[in-house]
Design a protein around this motif. Structure first.
Motif, PDB file in Angstrom:
ATOM      1  N   ASN A   1       1.046  -1.305   0.061  1.00  0.00           N
ATOM      2  CA  ASN A   1       0.040  -0.072   0.029  1.00  0.00           C
ATOM      3  C   ASN A   1       0.905   1.143  -0.098  1.00  0.00           C
ATOM      4  O   ASN A   1       1.416   1.465   1.078  1.00  0.00           O
ATOM      5  CB  ASN A   1      -0.719   0.262   1.217  1.00  0.00           C
ATOM      6  N   THR A   2       1.079   1.799  -1.168  1.00  0.00           N
ATOM      7  CA  THR A   2       1.946   2.940  -1.284  1.00  0.00           C
ATOM      8  C   THR A   2       1.025   4.284  -1.017  1.00  0.00           C
ATOM      9  O   THR A   2       1.597   5.402  -1.344  1.00  0.00           O
ATOM     10  CB  THR A   2       2.589   3.230  -2.674  1.00  0.00           C
ATOM     11  N   GLY A   3      -0.318   4.138  -0.677  1.00  0.00           N
ATOM     12  CA  GLY A   3      -1.079   5.584  -0.506  1.00  0.00           C
ATOM     13  C   GLY A   3      -0.989   5.848   0.916  1.00  0.00           C
ATOM     14  O   GLY A   3      -0.077   5.485   1.796  1.00  0.00           O
ATOM     15  N   GLN A   4      -1.965   6.896   1.285  1.00  0.00           N
ATOM     16  CA  GLN A   4      -1.819   7.666   2.552  1.00  0.00           C
ATOM     17  C   GLN A   4      -2.576   6.935   3.609  1.00  0.00           C
ATOM     18  O   GLN A   4      -2.896   7.435   4.806  1.00  0.00           O
ATOM     19  CB  GLN A   4      -2.083   9.114   2.483  1.00  0.00           C
ATOM     20  N   HIS A   5      -3.766   6.244   3.244  1.00  0.00           N
ATOM     21  CA  HIS A   5      -4.693   5.535   3.841  1.00  0.00           C
ATOM     22  C   HIS A   5      -4.647   4.035   3.686  1.00  0.00           C
ATOM     23  O   HIS A   5      -4.258   3.507   2.708  1.00  0.00           O
ATOM     24  CB  HIS A   5      -6.099   6.122   3.563  1.00  0.00           C
ATOM     25  N   PRO A   6      -5.217   3.393   4.801  1.00  0.00           N
ATOM     26  CA  PRO A   6      -5.471   2.098   4.814  1.00  0.00           C
ATOM     27  C   PRO A   6      -6.513   1.680   3.709  1.00  0.00           C
ATOM     28  O   PRO A   6      -7.461   2.380   3.525  1.00  0.00           O
ATOM     29  CB  PRO A   6      -6.214   1.757   6.289  1.00  0.00           C
ATOM     30  N   ILE A   7      -6.127   0.522   3.099  1.00  0.00           N
ATOM     31  CA  ILE A   7      -7.044   0.109   2.025  1.00  0.00           C
ATOM     32  C   ILE A   7      -7.241  -1.422   2.237  1.00  0.00           C
ATOM     33  O   ILE A   7      -6.348  -2.211   2.728  1.00  0.00           O
ATOM     34  CB  ILE A   7      -6.242   0.147   0.444  1.00  0.00           C
ATOM     35  N   THR A   8      -8.358  -1.951   2.168  1.00  0.00           N
ATOM     36  CA  THR A   8      -8.666  -3.542   2.310  1.00  0.00           C
ATOM     37  C   THR A   8      -8.703  -3.895   0.813  1.00  0.00           C
ATOM     38  O   THR A   8      -9.388  -3.692  -0.097  1.00  0.00           O
ATOM     39  CB  THR A   8     -10.120  -3.417   2.946  1.00  0.00           C
ATOM     40  N   ILE A   9      -7.789  -5.021   0.770  1.00  0.00           N
ATOM     41  CA  ILE A   9      -7.977  -6.068  -0.453  1.00  0.00           C
ATOM     42  C   ILE A   9      -9.038  -7.070  -0.179  1.00  0.00           C
ATOM     43  O   ILE A   9      -9.128  -7.602   0.768  1.00  0.00           O
ATOM     44  CB  ILE A   9      -6.519  -6.626  -0.676  1.00  0.00           C
ATOM     45  N   GLU A  10     -10.181  -6.831  -1.057  1.00  0.00           N
ATOM     46  CA  GLU A  10     -11.419  -7.560  -0.762  1.00  0.00           C
ATOM     47  C   GLU A  10     -11.245  -9.182  -1.575  1.00  0.00           C
ATOM     48  O   GLU A  10     -11.757 -10.016  -1.271  1.00  0.00           O
ATOM     49  CB  GLU A  10     -12.411  -7.035  -1.547  1.00  0.00           C
ATOM     50  N   GLY A  11     -10.300  -9.042  -2.804  1.00  0.00           N
ATOM     51  CA  GLY A  11     -10.320 -10.289  -3.424  1.00  0.00           C
ATOM     52  C   GLY A  11     -10.002 -10.156  -4.994  1.00  0.00           C
ATOM     53  O   GLY A  11      -9.270  -8.948  -5.319  1.00  0.00           O
ATOM     54  N   LEU A  12     -10.121 -11.083  -6.044  1.00  0.00           N
ATOM     55  CA  LEU A  12      -9.837 -10.928  -7.113  1.00  0.00           C
ATOM     56  C   LEU A  12     -10.954  -9.966  -7.809  1.00  0.00           C
ATOM     57  O   LEU A  12     -11.973 -10.328  -7.443  1.00  0.00           O
ATOM     58  CB  LEU A  12      -9.903 -12.312  -7.779  1.00  0.00           C
ATOM     59  N   GLY A  13     -10.519  -9.332  -8.841  1.00  0.00           N
ATOM     60  CA  GLY A  13     -11.503  -8.573  -9.653  1.00  0.00           C
ATOM     61  C   GLY A  13     -11.773  -9.307 -10.989  1.00  0.00           C
ATOM     62  O   GLY A  13     -10.980 -10.437 -11.123  1.00  0.00           O
ATOM     63  N   GLY A  14     -12.320  -8.697 -11.960  1.00  0.00           N
ATOM     64  CA  GLY A  14     -12.584  -9.120 -13.247  1.00  0.00           C
ATOM     65  C   GLY A  14     -13.425 -10.570 -13.249  1.00  0.00           C
ATOM     66  O   GLY A  14     -14.157 -10.813 -12.285  1.00  0.00           O
TER      67      GLY A  14
END
Length: 198
Positions: A96-109
Motif C-alpha cells: 500500500n503506497t497510498g496515504q490511507h488504509p486499503i482493504t484488499i477484497e479479492g480478485l476482480g474481473g
C-alpha cells in the motif's frame, strides 16, 4: 405633551426571528457541504496498491519450464503443459503506497470465465518457499504495509476443446480493493508471466 408635538417612536425590537432563521440556514448549508465532501472524498481517492517486486512460481501439479525472453514483454515466463488437469500459479507481494488504509477484497474481473478457460483463485501466502497457501479473506493494509498473495490457475479440462499448440497467458492480476466503503478494481502487471500451452 403639547399640541403639535409628535409622540416619540417606540423602540424597534431586535429581529430575533430573522437571526435564528439565518443561523439555521447556515448550519444546514454547513452540514450539506460536510455530507457532500464525505461522499465525494472516498470516490476521489485512488487506492495505491502496487507490486512490491517479489515473485516466484507456485508449486503445483503441473510442471513448468522456464522460457526467457518469451513474447510476454520480455519477462521471465513460466510455461505449464495443459495436457493434464492440474493447477499452477504465481506468488507475489503487494504494498500500500497510498496515504490511507486499503482493504484488499479479492480478485476482480472475471474469475470463472467458462468451462473452456481455467478458474482463477486468490490465496494468502507467505514469502515464496515459506509454506502452503491459505484461503484468502479480505485484509486491510496500512500505509506502507506489504502482503504476499498467491494467484492460482486451476486448469480443469482446460485443453479438452482447445487447439493443440495454443496457449493462454497471464501477465497481470486484477484485484478488488475498498476504501471508506467504496470498492474499486485495479490491474497490476505481474513481475513474471505464466503461460499454459495445450
Amino acid at each position: 405633551m403639547s399640541v403639535g408635538q409628535e409622540a416619540p417612536a417606540a423602540p424597534r425590537s431586535f429581529p430575533w426571528r430573522w437571526l435564528v432563521l439565518g443561523l439555521l440556514a447556515a448550519v444546514a448549508l454547513a452540514l450539506a457541504v460536510v455530507a457532500l465532501a464525505g461522499y465525494l472524498w472516498p470516490r476521489s481517492y485512488t487506492p495505491a496498491i502496487r507490486m512490491a517486486g517479489t515473485a516466484a512460481p507456485l508449486p503445483g501439479s503441473l510442471e513448468f519450464e522456464v522460457v526467457l525472453g518469451h513474447e510476454l514483454e520480455e519477462r521471465t515466463t513460466y510455461v505449464a503443459s495443459g495436457r493434464e488437469d492440474g493447477s499452477f500459479g504465481v506468488i507475489f507481494d503487494v504494498v500500500n503506497t497510498g496515504q490511507h488504509p486499503i482493504t484488499i477484497e479479492g480478485l476482480g474481473g472475471e474469475t470463472h470465465p467458462g468451462s473452456l478457460l481455467p478458474r482463477l483463485e486468490l490465496h494468502r501466502s507467505g514469502e515464496p518457499g515459506a509454506g502452503r497457501l491459505d484461503a484468502f479473506a479480505p485484509e486491510t493494509l496500512e500505509r506502507g504495509e506489504r502482503m504476499f498473495l498467491g494467484l492460482e490457475v486451476v486448469a480443469d479440462n482446460t485443453c479438452e476443446n482447445s487447439v493443440r499448440g495454443g496457449s493462454i497467458n497471464w501477465d497481470s492480476v486484477t484485484l478488488r480493493s475498498s476504501y471508506a466503503g467504496v470498492e474499486r478494481e485495479g490491474t497490476l502487471d505481474l513481475p513474471i508471466a505464466l503461460s499454459l500451452v495445450c
